[in-house]
Design a protein around this motif. Structure first.
Motif, PDB file in Angstrom:
ATOM      1  N   LEU A   1       0.819  -1.198   0.000  1.00 24.45           N
ATOM      2  CA  LEU A   1       0.000   0.000   0.000  1.00 24.45           C
ATOM      3  C   LEU A   1       0.855   1.250   0.000  1.00 24.45           C
ATOM      4  CD1 LEU A   1       0.056   1.616   2.907  1.00 24.45           C
ATOM      5  CD2 LEU A   1      -1.574  -0.071   3.572  1.00 24.45           C
ATOM      6  N   VAL A   2       0.253   2.330  -0.436  1.00 21.98           N
ATOM      7  CA  VAL A   2       0.789   3.679  -0.280  1.00 21.98           C
ATOM      8  C   VAL A   2      -0.378   4.524   0.204  1.00 21.98           C
ATOM      9  CG1 VAL A   2       1.695   5.730  -1.435  1.00 21.98           C
ATOM     10  CG2 VAL A   2       2.521   3.466  -2.101  1.00 21.98           C
ATOM     11  N   ILE A   3      -0.183   5.233   1.317  1.00 23.57           N
ATOM     12  CA  ILE A   3      -1.180   6.185   1.798  1.00 23.57           C
ATOM     13  C   ILE A   3      -0.550   7.558   1.638  1.00 23.57           C
ATOM     14  CG2 ILE A   3      -2.623   6.948   3.709  1.00 23.57           C
ATOM     15  CD1 ILE A   3      -2.337   4.102   4.896  1.00 23.57           C
ATOM     16  N   PRO A   4      -1.001   8.332   0.621  1.00 21.17           N
ATOM     17  CA  PRO A   4      -0.348   9.600   0.303  1.00 21.17           C
ATOM     18  C   PRO A   4      -0.401  10.654   1.404  1.00 21.17           C
ATOM     19  CG  PRO A   4      -1.794   8.908  -1.482  1.00 21.17           C
ATOM     20  CD  PRO A   4      -2.039   7.988  -0.326  1.00 21.17           C
ATOM     21  N   ASN A   5      -1.519  10.847   2.016  1.00 21.45           N
ATOM     22  CA  ASN A   5      -1.648  11.852   3.069  1.00 21.45           C
ATOM     23  C   ASN A   5      -2.055  11.172   4.364  1.00 21.45           C
ATOM     24  OD1 ASN A   5      -1.078  14.314   1.573  1.00 21.45           O
ATOM     25  ND2 ASN A   5      -2.901  13.737   0.402  1.00 21.45           N
ATOM     26  N   VAL A   6      -1.132  10.389   4.889  1.00 19.39           N
ATOM     27  CA  VAL A   6      -1.396   9.594   6.081  1.00 19.39           C
ATOM     28  C   VAL A   6      -1.682  10.510   7.271  1.00 19.39           C
ATOM     29  CG1 VAL A   6       1.034   9.389   6.769  1.00 19.39           C
ATOM     30  CG2 VAL A   6      -0.576   7.591   7.391  1.00 19.39           C
ATOM     31  N   HIS A   7      -2.592  10.074   8.127  1.00 26.00           N
ATOM     32  CA  HIS A   7      -2.902  10.842   9.336  1.00 26.00           C
ATOM     33  C   HIS A   7      -1.671  10.827  10.240  1.00 26.00           C
ATOM     34  CE1 HIS A   7      -4.816  12.109  13.058  1.00 26.00           C
ATOM     35  NE2 HIS A   7      -5.801  12.572  12.296  1.00 26.00           N
ATOM     36  N   PRO A   8      -1.275  11.981  10.779  1.00 29.26           N
ATOM     37  CA  PRO A   8      -0.043  12.043  11.569  1.00 29.26           C
ATOM     38  C   PRO A   8      -0.033  11.151  12.817  1.00 29.26           C
ATOM     39  CG  PRO A   8      -1.111  14.214  11.468  1.00 29.26           C
ATOM     40  CD  PRO A   8      -1.900  13.285  10.603  1.00 29.26           C
ATOM     41  N   SER A   9      -1.190  10.758  13.324  1.00 25.66           N
ATOM     42  CA  SER A   9      -1.219   9.907  14.519  1.00 25.66           C
ATOM     43  C   SER A   9      -0.802   8.469  14.232  1.00 25.66           C
ATOM     44  CB  SER A   9      -2.606   9.934  15.163  1.00 25.66           C
ATOM     45  OG  SER A   9      -3.557   9.306  14.334  1.00 25.66           O
ATOM     46  N   VAL A  10      -0.710   8.099  12.954  1.00 23.00           N
ATOM     47  CA  VAL A  10      -0.296   6.731  12.608  1.00 23.00           C
ATOM     48  C   VAL A  10       1.154   6.476  13.048  1.00 23.00           C
ATOM     49  CG1 VAL A  10       0.216   5.189  10.649  1.00 23.00           C
ATOM     50  CG2 VAL A  10      -1.969   6.433  10.756  1.00 23.00           C
ATOM     51  N   PHE A  11       2.022   7.448  12.866  1.00 22.08           N
ATOM     52  CA  PHE A  11       3.448   7.238  13.160  1.00 22.08           C
ATOM     53  C   PHE A  11       3.740   6.977  14.636  1.00 22.08           C
ATOM     54  CE2 PHE A  11       3.346   9.368   9.066  1.00 22.08           C
ATOM     55  CZ  PHE A  11       4.093   8.478   8.316  1.00 22.08           C
ATOM     56  N   PRO A  12       3.240   7.800  15.573  1.00 20.55           N
ATOM     57  CA  PRO A  12       3.512   7.484  16.984  1.00 20.55           C
ATOM     58  C   PRO A  12       2.865   6.172  17.428  1.00 20.55           C
ATOM     59  CG  PRO A  12       2.304   9.573  16.793  1.00 20.55           C
ATOM     60  CD  PRO A  12       2.588   9.088  15.417  1.00 20.55           C
ATOM     61  N   ALA A  13       1.666   5.859  16.904  1.00 21.18           N
ATOM     62  CA  ALA A  13       1.013   4.601  17.279  1.00 21.18           C
ATOM     63  C   ALA A  13       1.788   3.403  16.742  1.00 21.18           C
ATOM     64  CB  ALA A  13      -0.427   4.579  16.768  1.00 21.18           C
ATOM     65  N   LEU A  14       2.363   3.546  15.559  1.00 19.59           N
ATOM     66  CA  LEU A  14       3.180   2.482  14.976  1.00 19.59           C
ATOM     67  C   LEU A  14       4.468   2.294  15.773  1.00 19.59           C
ATOM     68  CD1 LEU A  14       3.486   0.452  12.666  1.00 19.59           C
ATOM     69  CD2 LEU A  14       4.497   2.272  11.303  1.00 19.59           C
ATOM     70  N   GLY A  15       5.014   3.396  16.262  1.00 18.00           N
ATOM     71  CA  GLY A  15       6.227   3.341  17.076  1.00 18.00           C
ATOM     72  C   GLY A  15       5.971   3.041  18.537  1.00 18.00           C
ATOM     73  N   GLN A  16       4.720   2.797  18.899  1.00 11.93           N
ATOM     74  CA  GLN A  16       4.309   2.494  20.268  1.00 11.93           C
ATOM     75  C   GLN A  16       4.797   3.547  21.254  1.00 11.93           C
ATOM     76  OE1 GLN A  16       4.903  -1.639  21.284  1.00 11.93           O
ATOM     77  NE2 GLN A  16       4.620  -2.241  19.166  1.00 11.93           N
ATOM     78  N   SER A  17       4.724   4.811  20.843  1.00 12.47           N
ATOM     79  CA  SER A  17       5.192   5.895  21.708  1.00 12.47           C
ATOM     80  C   SER A  17       4.057   6.786  22.192  1.00 12.47           C
ATOM     81  CB  SER A  17       6.245   6.727  20.970  1.00 12.47           C
ATOM     82  OG  SER A  17       5.674   7.296  19.806  1.00 12.47           O
ATOM     83  N   VAL A  18       2.836   6.272  22.223  1.00 10.36           N
ATOM     84  CA  VAL A  18       1.689   7.042  22.688  1.00 10.36           C
ATOM     85  C   VAL A  18       1.402   6.655  24.133  1.00 10.36           C
ATOM     86  CG1 VAL A  18      -0.768   7.522  22.347  1.00 10.36           C
ATOM     87  CG2 VAL A  18       0.713   7.118  20.365  1.00 10.36           C
TER      88      VAL A  18
END
Length: 187
Positions: free
Chosen positions: A75-92
């Motif tokens: 997949l490619v998500i062109p305008n990914v929601h910024p909350s995806v990155f911290p949740a993926l990094g388990q830093s929330v």
């Protein structure tokens, strides 16, 4: 601190060796940030990248050209929601007095849960606090979200629709008044 990427891309492969080859091709093709590159359950390889839309698209395209028949999902998500990155990094981290509803969406692939999590974050005022992709899950993925009951329902519905559209939905759960212990790892 580096800027938050505008796009995210992912490729899930059936071959570990080809996975390393594709990872190299992707990194040479464009200026992207390598977010995840690892073996995952059932002998697969997962690559997740972030960056500008054009760089992520170029890197994914290069990876797909070199992958042959090893592609499971991408997949490619062109305008990914910024909350995806911290949740993926388990830093929330959630507030100590957190009392929101809990939403869980589970998918059959790590790539599809990224699309599902992005859909949830764009559809409702939820806090996306965990995206787990395929490690120690038999190749599955899941995302966790919290917020008001109505927002969590809307987020779960959007995420489930995305995963269902890919034919990869396992479960969609909303717990309106979860026990505090369900959040203990995130407080």
């Amino acid at each position: 601190m580096p800027p938050i990427p505008k796009a995210i891309g992912a490729i899930e492969l059936s071959s570990i060796g080809i996975g390393y080859l594709i990872e190299d091709e992707m990194l040479k093709a464009a200026s992207v940030e390598l977010l995840i590159a690892r073996t995952i359950c059932s002998g697969k390889y997962l690559i997740v990248i972030g960056g500008s839309v054009s760089d992520v698209e170029a890197a994914i395209e290069a990876g797909l050209k070199a992958s042959g028949e090893a592609i499971i999902d991408q997949l490619v998500i062109p305008n990914v929601h910024p909350s995806v990155f911290p949740a993926l990094g388990q830093s929330v981290a959630l507030e100590a007095d957190h009392t929101g509803a809990l939403g869980v969406v589970e998918t059959f692939s790590g790539v599809s849960v990224l699309a599902a999590a992005d859909a949830a974050a764009k559809a409702a005022r939820i806090t996306l606090f965990r995206i787990h992709v395929a490690m120690a899950l038999g190749g599955k993925g899941f995302c966790l979200m919290t917020g008001s009951v109505a927002d969590v329902r809307a987020g779960v519905q959007a995420a489930a629709a995305e995963a269902r559209g890919r034919g990869l939905l396992v479960s969609e759960i909303v717990i309106p008044r979860p026990s505090r212990e369900l959040f203990s790892d995130y407080l």
